[in-house]
Design a protein around this motif. Structure first.
Motif, PDB file in Angstrom:
ATOM      1  N   SER A 154       7.233 -46.429  16.863  1.00 21.31           N
ATOM      2  CA  SER A 154       6.491 -45.189  16.603  1.00 21.31           C
ATOM      3  C   SER A 154       7.222 -43.988  17.215  1.00 21.31           C
ATOM      4  CB  SER A 154       5.063 -45.279  17.135  1.00 21.31           C
ATOM      5  OG  SER A 154       5.067 -45.214  18.539  1.00 21.31           O
ATOM      6  N   THR A 155       8.153 -44.237  18.141  1.00 21.16           N
ATOM      7  CA  THR A 155       8.907 -43.112  18.724  1.00 21.16           C
ATOM      8  C   THR A 155       9.696 -42.361  17.647  1.00 21.16           C
ATOM      9  OG1 THR A 155      10.736 -44.585  19.254  1.00 21.16           O
ATOM     10  CG2 THR A 155       9.161 -44.134  21.031  1.00 21.16           C
ATOM     11  N   TYR A 156      10.116 -43.064  16.601  1.00 16.37           N
ATOM     12  CA  TYR A 156      10.806 -42.339  15.526  1.00 16.37           C
ATOM     13  C   TYR A 156      10.006 -42.286  14.227  1.00 16.37           C
ATOM     14  CZ  TYR A 156      12.536 -47.157  14.855  1.00 16.37           C
ATOM     15  OH  TYR A 156      12.630 -48.511  14.711  1.00 16.37           O
ATOM     16  N   LEU A 157       9.125 -43.258  14.012  1.00 17.69           N
ATOM     17  CA  LEU A 157       8.353 -43.225  12.756  1.00 17.69           C
ATOM     18  C   LEU A 157       7.331 -42.087  12.745  1.00 17.69           C
ATOM     19  CD1 LEU A 157       7.771 -47.024  11.959  1.00 17.69           C
ATOM     20  CD2 LEU A 157       9.566 -45.478  11.118  1.00 17.69           C
ATOM     21  N   SER A 158       6.986 -41.573  13.932  1.00 21.64           N
ATOM     22  CA  SER A 158       6.006 -40.482  14.004  1.00 21.64           C
ATOM     23  C   SER A 158       6.649 -39.115  13.727  1.00 21.64           C
ATOM     24  CB  SER A 158       5.393 -40.455  15.411  1.00 21.64           C
ATOM     25  OG  SER A 158       6.421 -40.242  16.367  1.00 21.64           O
ATOM     26  N   LEU A 159       7.962 -39.069  13.640  1.00 20.26           N
ATOM     27  CA  LEU A 159       8.630 -37.760  13.590  1.00 20.26           C
ATOM     28  C   LEU A 159       8.409 -36.958  12.306  1.00 20.26           C
ATOM     29  CD1 LEU A 159      11.870 -38.867  15.394  1.00 20.26           C
ATOM     30  CD2 LEU A 159      10.185 -37.239  16.264  1.00 20.26           C
ATOM     31  N   PRO A 160       8.414 -37.600  11.124  1.00 16.24           N
ATOM     32  CA  PRO A 160       8.193 -36.778   9.920  1.00 16.24           C
ATOM     33  C   PRO A 160       6.875 -36.007  10.007  1.00 16.24           C
ATOM     34  CG  PRO A 160       9.017 -38.933   9.293  1.00 16.24           C
ATOM     35  CD  PRO A 160       8.740 -38.994  10.773  1.00 16.24           C
ATOM     36  N   ALA A 161       5.790 -36.673  10.412  1.00 16.27           N
ATOM     37  CA  ALA A 161       4.491 -35.990  10.482  1.00 16.27           C
ATOM     38  C   ALA A 161       4.517 -34.899  11.557  1.00 16.27           C
ATOM     39  CB  ALA A 161       3.391 -37.004  10.785  1.00 16.27           C
ATOM     40  N   PHE A 162       5.124 -35.212  12.690  1.00 14.25           N
ATOM     41  CA  PHE A 162       5.188 -34.256  13.803  1.00 14.25           C
ATOM     42  C   PHE A 162       5.891 -32.962  13.378  1.00 14.25           C
ATOM     43  CE2 PHE A 162       7.609 -32.602  17.456  1.00 14.25           C
ATOM     44  CZ  PHE A 162       6.582 -32.368  18.362  1.00 14.25           C
ATOM     45  N   PHE A 163       7.042 -33.106  12.720  1.00 13.72           N
ATOM     46  CA  PHE A 163       7.786 -31.899  12.342  1.00 13.72           C
ATOM     47  C   PHE A 163       7.244 -31.253  11.069  1.00 13.72           C
ATOM     48  CE2 PHE A 163      11.014 -33.425  15.386  1.00 13.72           C
ATOM     49  CZ  PHE A 163      11.243 -32.233  16.059  1.00 13.72           C
ATOM     50  N   GLN A 164       6.645 -32.072  10.211  1.00 11.59           N
ATOM     51  CA  GLN A 164       6.071 -31.489   8.992  1.00 11.59           C
ATOM     52  C   GLN A 164       4.940 -30.528   9.347  1.00 11.59           C
ATOM     53  OE1 GLN A 164       5.618 -34.047   5.603  1.00 11.59           O
ATOM     54  NE2 GLN A 164       3.925 -32.844   4.768  1.00 11.59           N
ATOM     55  N   GLU A 165       4.179 -30.888  10.360  1.00 13.67           N
ATOM     56  CA  GLU A 165       3.099 -30.002  10.788  1.00 13.67           C
ATOM     57  C   GLU A 165       3.671 -28.661  11.255  1.00 13.67           C
ATOM     58  OE1 GLU A 165       0.420 -31.878  13.583  1.00 13.67           O
ATOM     59  OE2 GLU A 165      -0.429 -29.903  14.053  1.00 13.67           O
ATOM     60  N   LYS A 166       4.775 -28.726  11.999  1.00 13.89           N
ATOM     61  CA  LYS A 166       5.405 -27.480  12.464  1.00 13.89           C
ATOM     62  C   LYS A 166       5.938 -26.681  11.277  1.00 13.89           C
ATOM     63  CE  LYS A 166       6.554 -28.923  17.105  1.00 13.89           C
ATOM     64  NZ  LYS A 166       5.405 -28.167  17.662  1.00 13.89           N
ATOM     65  N   ARG A 167       6.594 -27.410  10.365  1.00 18.42           N
ATOM     66  CA  ARG A 167       7.119 -26.733   9.172  1.00 18.42           C
ATOM     67  C   ARG A 167       5.999 -26.004   8.441  1.00 18.42           C
ATOM     68  NH1 ARG A 167       8.191 -29.620   3.492  1.00 18.42           N
ATOM     69  NH2 ARG A 167       5.940 -29.838   3.854  1.00 18.42           N
ATOM     70  N   ASP A 168       4.902 -26.718   8.188  1.00 18.29           N
ATOM     71  CA  ASP A 168       3.817 -26.139   7.397  1.00 18.29           C
ATOM     72  C   ASP A 168       3.190 -24.946   8.117  1.00 18.29           C
ATOM     73  OD1 ASP A 168       4.366 -28.037   5.546  1.00 18.29           O
ATOM     74  OD2 ASP A 168       2.659 -29.332   6.017  1.00 18.29           O
ATOM     75  N   HIS A 169       3.034 -25.084   9.415  1.00 23.61           N
ATOM     76  CA  HIS A 169       2.449 -23.998  10.198  1.00 23.61           C
ATOM     77  C   HIS A 169       3.342 -22.754  10.133  1.00 23.61           C
ATOM     78  CE1 HIS A 169      -0.171 -22.303  13.247  1.00 23.61           C
ATOM     79  NE2 HIS A 169       0.920 -21.823  13.827  1.00 23.61           N
ATOM     80  N   PHE A 170       4.622 -22.971  10.307  1.00 19.79           N
ATOM     81  CA  PHE A 170       5.566 -21.850  10.305  1.00 19.79           C
ATOM     82  C   PHE A 170       5.646 -21.215   8.912  1.00 19.79           C
ATOM     83  CE2 PHE A 170      10.187 -20.392  10.760  1.00 19.79           C
ATOM     84  CZ  PHE A 170       9.837 -19.257  11.481  1.00 19.79           C
ATOM     85  N   ARG A 171       5.676 -22.044   7.886  1.00 19.07           N
ATOM     86  CA  ARG A 171       5.745 -21.518   6.518  1.00 19.07           C
ATOM     87  C   ARG A 171       4.504 -20.678   6.192  1.00 19.07           C
ATOM     88  NH1 ARG A 171       9.547 -23.798   2.747  1.00 19.07           N
ATOM     89  NH2 ARG A 171       8.137 -23.355   1.025  1.00 19.07           N
ATOM     90  N   THR A 172       3.348 -21.178   6.623  1.00 19.62           N
ATOM     91  CA  THR A 172       2.117 -20.424   6.365  1.00 19.62           C
ATOM     92  C   THR A 172       2.200 -19.055   7.030  1.00 19.62           C
ATOM     93  OG1 THR A 172       0.924 -22.492   6.302  1.00 19.62           O
ATOM     94  CG2 THR A 172      -0.407 -20.519   6.569  1.00 19.62           C
ATOM     95  N   GLY A 173       2.728 -19.024   8.248  1.00 14.61           N
ATOM     96  CA  GLY A 173       2.896 -17.745   8.943  1.00 14.61           C
ATOM     97  C   GLY A 173       3.875 -16.846   8.209  1.00 14.61           C
ATOM     98  N   LEU A 174       5.016 -17.403   7.823  1.00 16.12           N
ATOM     99  CA  LEU A 174       6.055 -16.586   7.171  1.00 16.12           C
ATOM    100  C   LEU A 174       5.605 -16.043   5.823  1.00 16.12           C
ATOM    101  CD1 LEU A 174       9.384 -18.538   7.875  1.00 16.12           C
ATOM    102  CD2 LEU A 174       8.715 -16.305   8.783  1.00 16.12           C
ATOM    103  N   GLU A 175       4.684 -16.770   5.192  1.00 17.79           N
ATOM    104  CA  GLU A 175       4.189 -16.306   3.883  1.00 17.79           C
ATOM    105  C   GLU A 175       3.498 -14.946   3.990  1.00 17.79           C
ATOM    106  OE1 GLU A 175       1.878 -19.557   2.391  1.00 17.79           O
ATOM    107  OE2 GLU A 175       3.680 -20.551   1.618  1.00 17.79           O
ATOM    108  N   GLN A 176       3.027 -14.627   5.169  1.00 24.53           N
ATOM    109  CA  GLN A 176       2.374 -13.319   5.361  1.00 24.53           C
ATOM    110  C   GLN A 176       3.414 -12.199   5.523  1.00 24.53           C
ATOM    111  OE1 GLN A 176      -0.952 -13.911   5.151  1.00 24.53           O
ATOM    112  NE2 GLN A 176      -0.277 -16.053   5.157  1.00 24.53           N
ATOM    113  N   THR A 177       4.662 -12.545   5.743  1.00 29.11           N
ATOM    114  CA  THR A 177       5.689 -11.525   5.990  1.00 29.11           C
ATOM    115  C   THR A 177       6.382 -11.146   4.670  1.00 29.11           C
ATOM    116  OG1 THR A 177       7.558 -13.047   6.269  1.00 29.11           O
ATOM    117  CG2 THR A 177       6.155 -12.666   8.209  1.00 29.11           C
ATOM    118  N   ARG A 178       7.381 -10.264   4.775  1.00 27.82           N
ATOM    119  CA  ARG A 178       8.114  -9.867   3.556  1.00 27.82           C
ATOM    120  C   ARG A 178       9.329 -10.769   3.301  1.00 27.82           C
ATOM    121  NH1 ARG A 178       9.604  -3.944   2.997  1.00 27.82           N
ATOM    122  NH2 ARG A 178      10.014  -3.913   5.238  1.00 27.82           N
TER     123      ARG A 178
END
Ligand code: GLN
Length: 381
Positions: A281-305
């Motif tokens: 699980s030390t490596y199998l958990s990584l896609p979900a862990f980073f995908q959450e960050k990706r999605d959060h950051f993308r949602t934020g950036l969508e508000q910018t120009r």
């Protein structure tokens, strides 16, 4: 003083060092160089500490600690169905960059041609040139950065020694897909061409996509150096521990260079990672862990120009900025860092000719509050 003939006359300091230093100097949020701003796991730190206390503080074996190579072999077999022999086909390196340099040094001879795809991570071309090799670069274009395989075909000749691939890709966050593997397979079939596959972001892959490791395909595996890293998956880029896998005839040459470049790699960290890897699980958990960050950051950036480019893997998010300015990406990166307090990487730095598609790269391997603060600043741009 005698004049020296530079071996890399066109090379300056890497963009990562330049932008991180500037970020520090002006106190900007550093989304430039790719590294996390959160700590590696306390459990892993405990394991390193325990290894040190146990006395694992002398030279590790030249190829790496046996337990670690065994764990890597088991993981590779489980994930990609490939049986690498830990004794003869896996070597622990001082990070991915050393593995890449060593592989290139081991097999590229003067006038050999090596195909790379730009934007390319900045260490490929200098290593090729230092060996007297010839860099044949193909420029990829946003937004998809797909490899034009018909153009690759046209570059192949009897001097082509190697093709360097990188999936998931830094800086563009694209990944190779099965259709790319099919095209690649047809191109290298019956050809004396090796593959160097930089897979340091193998575990950072999103939306349920499959990591197309060269290790998965026997006919590619037999021609490939596969390079991986522990810095990215375990949030410990400063430890500089990675590895290379290759069939024995290639690994044999790799080790001839490795032993005189670094001899062997940090021992206690190898023992610790060998233990840590036992828990998948030390490596199998990584896609979900980073995908959450990706999605959060993308949602934020969508508000910018800024306009988002796709992100299928790695911890980088690229954007275009044509609605904001027509400045060069290098100039705009400096201005964002100095005037708006967010450091980024201009993608033109990954092109030999400095090709500028007005694309910037952000690293989202950051705590949520760091990403939020950065977005707040980017909203003012
Ligand atoms: N891989 C990291 C990045 O792309 C940096 C590595 C380095 O600084 N050499 O940001």
């Amino acid at each position: 003083m005698s004049a020296i003939l530079s071996k890399l006359p066109q090379t300056g300091t890497t963009i990562f060092t330049v932008m991180s230093a500037l970020a520090q100097q002006v106190g900007a949020i550093n989304l430039s160089q790719g590294f996390p701003d959160f700590n590696t796991s306390p459990e892993l730190i405990k394991l390193v500490n325990a290894a040190m206390k146990k006395g694992h503080n002398q030279y590790a074996p030249m190829a790496g600690v046996a337990q670690l190579r065994e764990q890597i072999a088991a993981k590779t077999e489980k994930l990609y169905g490939a049986a690498y022999d830990p004794d003869t086909e896996i070597t622990i390196t001082a990070g991915g960059t050393q593995a890449i340099f060593t592989a290139i040094t081991a097999v590229v001879n003067p006038n050999d041609e090596v195909i790379i795809f730009e934007p390319a991570f900045d260490c490929y071309a200098p290593a090729i040139k230092l060996m007297g090799g010839v860099v044949k670069s193909l420029e990829l274009e946003p937004p998809d950065y797909r490899i034009p395989w018909n153009m690759v075909k046209r570059l192949i000749n009897n001097r082509t020694r190697m093709i360097i691939l990188n999936t998931p890709h830094n800086p563009t966050a694209t990944i190779l897909r099965k259709e790319d593997i099919d095209e690649l397979s047809a191109i290298v079939k019956n050809q004396d061409i090796l593959i160097l596959s930089d897979e340091v972001y193998e575990h950072l892959i999103f939306d349920g996509e499959t990591h197309q490791s060269m290790a998965r395909y026997a006919h590619l595996r037999e021609k490939s150096f596969v390079v991986a890293s522990f810095g990215k998956p375990f949030h410990a880029t400063g430890w500089k521990v990675g590895y290379c896998m290759a069939p024995a005839y290639l690994m044999n040459e790799f080790r001839k260079v490795h032993q005189f470049l670094v001899f062997s790699v940090n021992a206690p960290i190898q023992y610790a990672i060998a233990e840590y890897l036992k828990n998948e699980s030390t490596y199998l958990s990584l896609p979900a862990f980073f995908q959450e960050k990706r999605d959060h950051f993308r949602t934020g950036l969508e508000q910018t120009r800024f306009k988002l480019l796709p992100c299928s893997g790695s911890y980088f998010q690229s954007v275009t900025y044509n609605d904001i300015t027509d400045e060069k990406d290098s100039d705009f990166s400096l201005r964002l860092t100095k005037d708006f307090g967010v450091a980024v990487i201009p993608t033109s730095a990954f092109y030999n000719r400095g090709t500028d598609h007005h694309v910037l790269r952000f690293c989202f391997a950051k705590r949520q509050e760091t990403l939020d603060k950065a977005v707040e600043r980017l909203l003012r741009v």
